[in-house]
Design an enzyme around this catalytic site. Structure first.
Site: not given
Ligand SMILES: [Zn+2]
Length: 295
Positions: A2-3, A51, A247
């Site tokens: 979900p960006e 987001k 990340r």
């Protein structure tokens, strides 16, 4: 993942299906939503800022959600997940809206939404065309920050997630580890990134190659250890805990070396070849010229 583009599509889908409909029943299974009940209220619309997902009701309340890595919403049909994973469920006239495993959920007064999203940089997937100059200036403030970290910092620009922080540097031939202040052509890079994410927000699903095969919809994310799709060098990368921006990351050590003695230019010729099939080329912010500026 979900960006900004995915959340924008989700918000639009919720609005199309449920705007103007009354909530007949509301069940919450989240300690943060104890006492919250939307039954009797009408869903006005859903919006995305970066987001963040904002679902507004006619009683002046907004349901706020951030999906992070795990969350999702089922829009319409009854969700298949077990009850305990359904954090919130709304019975609307035309079906059900269910939040699954949503890690951040809350309710605010609609007029106080700014307390949740006011700190964000310009929204890439909003209705109006983003101001690329302003975005570039904000990203550039973090001159010593690695490029991927600066793209992920939502205070600079809202919408990019890790997929774009990996794919955009590859497309223009710059390392995600290159300090932002040592990238020539940052403005073009931001224009290209905006074009990609806005195209994906409108058309979906997320795709950075222009090819419609699911196995082929990203260039290098997350393909560490596999051969570079351009030069066949073994792709290098960070595991989640290793990278300064925490990340996973992937890059080609040959196509995307970290430049330490001079600035690394954004390669728009490479970007043009890699995105030859991608409809993002038709976006107004897609860089037109074959050369890069120093912005
Ligand atoms: Zn390569």
């Amino acid at each position: 993942m979900p960006e900004g583009d995915t959340v924008r599509r989700l918000a639009d889908k919720i609005s199309r299906r449920f705007a103007g409909q009354r909530c007949a029943r509301c069940v919450t299974r989240d300690p943060r939503l104890v006492g919250v009940d939307f039954a009797g209220s009408t869903l006005v619309d859903a919006d995305a800022v970066g987001k963040h997902l904002l679902i507004r009701f006619d009683d002046g309340r907004t349901l706020h959600a951030h999906l992070r890595m795990t969350g999702s919403f089922t829009v319409g049909p009854v969700a298949r997940e077990p009850d305990w994973r359904r954090r919130i469920e709304l019975w609307l006239q035309d079906g059900r809206l269910t939040g699954i495993d949503v890690p951040i959920l809350g309710v605010v007064r609609t007029r106080d939404e700014d307390t949740l999203v006011g700190h964000l940089g310009p929204d890439l997937c909003g209705t109006s065309e983003p101001d690329i100059e302003a975005i570039t200036a904000r990203v550039q403030r973090a001159a010593d920050e690695p490029l991927a970290g600066a793209l992920l910092d939502q205070r600079n620009v809202a919408g990019f997630g890790n997929l774009y922080a990996v794919e955009l540097p590859f497309i223009v031939g710059v390392s995600p580890n290159q300090p932002v202040g040592a990238v020539d052509g940052l403005r073009e890079l931001m224009g290209l990134g905006a074009a990609l994410i806005r195209t994906n927000a409108r058309r979906g699903p997320q795709n950075t190659t222009g090819r419609r095969l699911t196995a082929d919809d990203h260039w290098v994310y997350p393909k560490r250890g596999r051969p570079c799709p351009l030069c066949a060098t073994r792709l290098d990368g960070w595991a989640e805990g290793e990278s300064p921006w925490r990340r996973v990351s992937t890059w080609c050590p040959s196509c995307q070396p970290v430049e330490t003695r001079a600035n690394r230019p954004v390669d728009l010729g490479r970007a043009g070849r890699l995105l030859a099939l991608h409809p993002a080329r038709r976006e107004p912010s897609f860089p037109r010229s074959g050369r890069t500026g120093t912005a």
